[in-house]
Motif scaffolding. Structure first.
Motif, short mmCIF file in Angstrom:
data_model
loop_
_atom_site.label_atom_id
_atom_site.label_comp_id
_atom_site.label_asym_id
_atom_site.label_seq_id
_atom_site.Cartn_x
_atom_site.Cartn_y
_atom_site.Cartn_z
N TRP A 18 0.85 -0.88 0.15
CA TRP A 18 -0.03 -0.22 -0.09
C TRP A 18 1.11 1.22 -0.22
O TRP A 18 2.11 1.67 0.44
N VAL A 19 0.99 2.04 -0.79
CA VAL A 19 0.93 3.30 -0.67
C VAL A 19 0.45 4.41 -0.58
O VAL A 19 -0.54 5.00 -1.01
N ASP A 20 0.88 4.94 0.20
CA ASP A 20 0.37 6.21 1.49
C ASP A 20 0.21 7.92 0.07
O ASP A 20 0.90 8.08 0.05
N LEU A 21 -0.91 8.07 -0.32
CA LEU A 21 -1.27 8.83 -1.97
C LEU A 21 -1.52 10.20 -0.61
O LEU A 21 -1.66 11.25 -1.62
N THR A 22 -2.09 9.90 0.34
CA THR A 22 -2.68 11.71 1.04
C THR A 22 -0.98 12.11 1.35
O THR A 22 -0.98 12.78 1.11
N SER A 61 -1.89 10.75 -11.22
CA SER A 61 -2.96 11.09 -11.64
C SER A 61 -3.86 10.57 -10.07
O SER A 61 -5.12 11.01 -9.61
N LEU A 62 -3.12 9.45 -9.40
CA LEU A 62 -4.31 8.73 -7.88
C LEU A 62 -4.36 9.63 -6.68
O LEU A 62 -4.95 10.20 -5.84
N GLY A 81 4.78 -6.47 -9.20
CA GLY A 81 5.24 -6.01 -10.15
C GLY A 81 4.65 -4.94 -10.72
O GLY A 81 5.45 -4.50 -11.77
N GLY A 82 4.20 -3.81 -10.17
CA GLY A 82 3.96 -2.26 -10.23
C GLY A 82 2.16 -2.37 -10.82
O GLY A 82 2.15 -1.29 -11.23
N ALA A 83 1.45 -3.16 -10.96
CA ALA A 83 -0.08 -3.13 -11.28
C ALA A 83 -0.83 -2.83 -9.97
O ALA A 83 -0.36 -2.48 -8.95
N ASN A 84 -1.35 -2.06 -9.92
CA ASN A 84 -2.40 -0.76 -9.15
C ASN A 84 -3.69 -1.42 -9.16
O ASN A 84 -4.44 -1.89 -10.28
N TYR A 85 -4.06 -2.04 -8.33
CA TYR A 85 -5.26 -3.13 -7.78
C TYR A 85 -6.57 -2.71 -7.34
O TYR A 85 -7.38 -2.83 -7.19
N ALA A 86 -5.89 -1.83 -6.12
CA ALA A 86 -7.28 -0.60 -5.14
C ALA A 86 -6.95 0.18 -5.07
O ALA A 86 -5.21 0.83 -4.65
N VAL A 87 -7.61 1.54 -4.68
CA VAL A 87 -7.71 2.84 -3.85
C VAL A 87 -8.56 2.58 -2.95
O VAL A 87 -9.81 1.84 -2.88
#
Length: 120
Positions: A18-22, A61-62, A81-87
């Protein structure tokens, strides 16, 4: 990730991936680009199936979308692998002058069938 709003604190712990977009919401364009580059560089380079540039653009963009929707907390899940699966994002709405309690926020979150598990 921890968000503090006035008199209450909401803490959500996300596992690896998980990456913190905030963290990028209030950055200018150059700052957001540097943040996205740093995040992509944190991924294992040999595991990436997506290009670094496309991942950076996707992250930017996210983060822009989280800012646009006034999210108080936003995160994105990336597979190895770097694919974004969930937001995941949290937006808090209340009537004018009415403060929503943490219990009400929790109740609303748990009211969605897509959310599994109980809060800790």
């Amino acid at each position: 990730m921890t968000v503090e709003i006035d008199d209450w604190t909401c803490r959500l712990d996300f596992p690896d991936g998980w990456v913190d977009l905030t963290a990028a919401i209030e950055l200018d364009l150059a700052g957001r680009a540097a943040w996205a580059r740093e995040v992509v560089n944190s991924f294992a380079p040999l595991d990436l199936v997506a290009s670094r540039e496309s991942m950076e653009k996707g992250l930017m963009s996210l983060a822009r979308n989280a800012e646009r929707t006034h999210a108080v907390l936003a995160a994105a899940y990336f597979e190895v692998g770097g694919a974004n699966y969930a937001v995941f994002d949290v937006q808090i709405f209340g009537e004018d002058g009415v403060v929503i309690s943490l219990d009400e926020v929790e109740s609303r979150l748990l009211g969605h069938k897509e959310i599994w598990g109980s809060p800790r």
